[in-house]
Scaffold this motif. Structure first.
Motif, mmCIF file in Angstrom:
data_model
loop_
_atom_site.group_PDB
_atom_site.id
_atom_site.type_symbol
_atom_site.label_atom_id
_atom_site.label_comp_id
_atom_site.label_asym_id
_atom_site.label_seq_id
_atom_site.Cartn_x
_atom_site.Cartn_y
_atom_site.Cartn_z
ATOM 1 N N PHE A 78 5.752 28.961 -25.898
ATOM 2 C CA PHE A 78 5.712 29.656 -24.608
ATOM 3 C C PHE A 78 5.900 28.658 -23.473
ATOM 4 O O PHE A 78 6.632 28.919 -22.516
ATOM 5 C CB PHE A 78 4.396 30.418 -24.439
ATOM 6 N N MET A 133 8.623 34.829 -27.978
ATOM 7 C CA MET A 133 8.044 34.483 -26.685
ATOM 8 C C MET A 133 8.358 35.558 -25.641
ATOM 9 O O MET A 133 7.533 35.861 -24.778
ATOM 10 C CB MET A 133 8.562 33.124 -26.222
ATOM 11 N N TYR A 192 1.339 31.923 -16.779
ATOM 12 C CA TYR A 192 2.387 32.908 -16.486
ATOM 13 C C TYR A 192 1.759 34.235 -16.072
ATOM 14 O O TYR A 192 2.209 34.873 -15.114
ATOM 15 C CB TYR A 192 3.279 33.116 -17.712
ATOM 16 N N VAL A 247 0.600 30.419 -21.311
ATOM 17 C CA VAL A 247 0.572 31.877 -21.421
ATOM 18 C C VAL A 247 -0.202 32.492 -20.262
ATOM 19 O O VAL A 247 0.294 33.382 -19.552
ATOM 20 C CB VAL A 247 -0.055 32.307 -22.768
ATOM 21 N N LEU A 281 2.481 29.512 -30.585
ATOM 22 C CA LEU A 281 2.532 30.339 -29.390
ATOM 23 C C LEU A 281 2.397 29.481 -28.133
ATOM 24 O O LEU A 281 3.206 29.583 -27.198
ATOM 25 C CB LEU A 281 1.418 31.394 -29.426
ATOM 26 N N VAL A 296 5.934 38.290 -26.267
ATOM 27 C CA VAL A 296 4.615 37.939 -25.717
ATOM 28 C C VAL A 296 4.591 38.221 -24.223
ATOM 29 O O VAL A 296 3.628 38.776 -23.685
ATOM 30 C CB VAL A 296 4.285 36.461 -25.995
ATOM 31 N N LYS A 297 5.653 37.835 -23.542
ATOM 32 C CA LYS A 297 5.719 38.061 -22.100
ATOM 33 C C LYS A 297 5.632 39.545 -21.770
ATOM 34 O O LYS A 297 4.929 39.949 -20.837
ATOM 35 C CB LYS A 297 7.021 37.478 -21.551
#
Length: 309
Positions: free
Chosen positions: A232, A197, A243, A240, A228, A200-201
């Protein structure tokens, strides 16, 4: 946060806040290990934000780590002369703010679990953390830290500004801690899942002008779309793309405050084809149009509000 040789000292009747001999800087010295014993009493708390690198907290006479904060993590600890802080990488960015325990008690209820954690450590003379599990830095926290680093307030206005920013940071720490306490799933998120995660960020913030699909993101970090979205939300308390939007809006606001870039240029950097689409998204997020901020008409409502008085 202090470079080598700079001290934090308390001053004034209100037991907040601290005064810096020089302007707040972005990182500790990269040359030496960092000792936390900087003329601080055992009742001094340290808000620690690790933007980059790793911070290890050890006992003065023990090599065994008592606590570790890594990239994009933050926490609040009781400071002690028996603690030594060590940075593992030369390329690091760590932000640290000193506050007094009495200040914390003014704003948190006596039964708050984070406050009780700190008091327990104080009573037992052991390392105590506000949250047993480190919290994660979100875009709004980054904005506050950036404003602290670039603030040019002086005198009484500086004290008001610093206190306001510390309260904002405390609000985010408390909110994240409560989210952590209420969600057993978050406490059970495995280290490899959390690392995915975080990856991903990083991908999101490095490709804000052309974001990937959820399926592509999932494949990039070795998971599937369902995991995901679930993990997340567990890790960061939002979706996602929620964010990503938060990050884009906070970054856009910081750029607008710089006053050396046009709204059209910001819109392009944020991945919007038309400036009007960006302006609408900005207003939906903040409640006012970016041109109001750019013109200074909302200056009393934003981070640099005291400058115009």
């Amino acid at each position: 946060m202090t470079p080598k040789g700079e001290e934090l000292t308390q001053k004034g009747e209100i037991p907040l806040i601290f005064e810096l001999k020089r302007k707040i800087t972005a990182s500790f010295s990269a040359q030496d290990d960092i000792s936390s014993a900087q003329n601080s009493s055992t009742k001094i708390l340290k808000m620690i934000f690790v933007l980059k690198g790793t911070l290890t907290i050890c006992g003065l006479h023990s090599k065994k780590p008592l606590g570790i904060l890594t990239d994009q993590q933050h926490n609040l600890i009781i400071n002690s002369e028996d603690l030594v802080w060590k940075t593992d990488h030369k390329d690091h960015e760590i932000f640290c703010l000193d506050i007094d325990l009495f200040f914390l008690e003014r704003y948190l209820p006596v039964e708050h679990l984070g406050l009780l954690n700190l008091k327990k450590g104080l009573e037992t003379n052991q390392l105590a953390m506000f949250s047993p599990q480190n919290l994660h830095i979100n875009p709004e926290i980054v904005t506050i830290l950036n404003n602290l680093k670039t603030s040019n307030h002086t005198g009484f206005c500086e004290r008001l500004f610093l206190e306001a920013k510390v309260l904002e940071l405390l609000m985010f720490q408390s909110s994240q801690f409560e989210h952590l306490s209420e969600n057993a799933e978050l406490r059970q998120l495995k280290e490899d899942e959390m690392n995915r995660m975080l990856a991903v960020k990083e991908i999101l913030v490095n490709h804000i002008d052309n974001p990937f699909s959820l399926r592509h993101l999932a494949h990039m970090v070795g998971t599937n779309e369902f995991n995901l979205k679930r993990n997340f939300k567990i890790a960061f308390g939002t979706t996602v793309y929620g964010y990503l939007n938060q990050y884009k809006m906070e970054m856009a606001k910081t750029m607008l405050l710089a006053k050396n870039i046009t709204i059209a240029e910001i819109a392009n950097k944020m991945g919007y084809t038309y400036p009007t689409h960006f302006s609408n998204a900005f207003k939906k997020y903040f409640g006012y149009l970016p041109n109001k901020l750019k013109s200074g008409k909302l200056s009393v409502l934003i981070f640099r509000g005291l400058e115009n008085f």
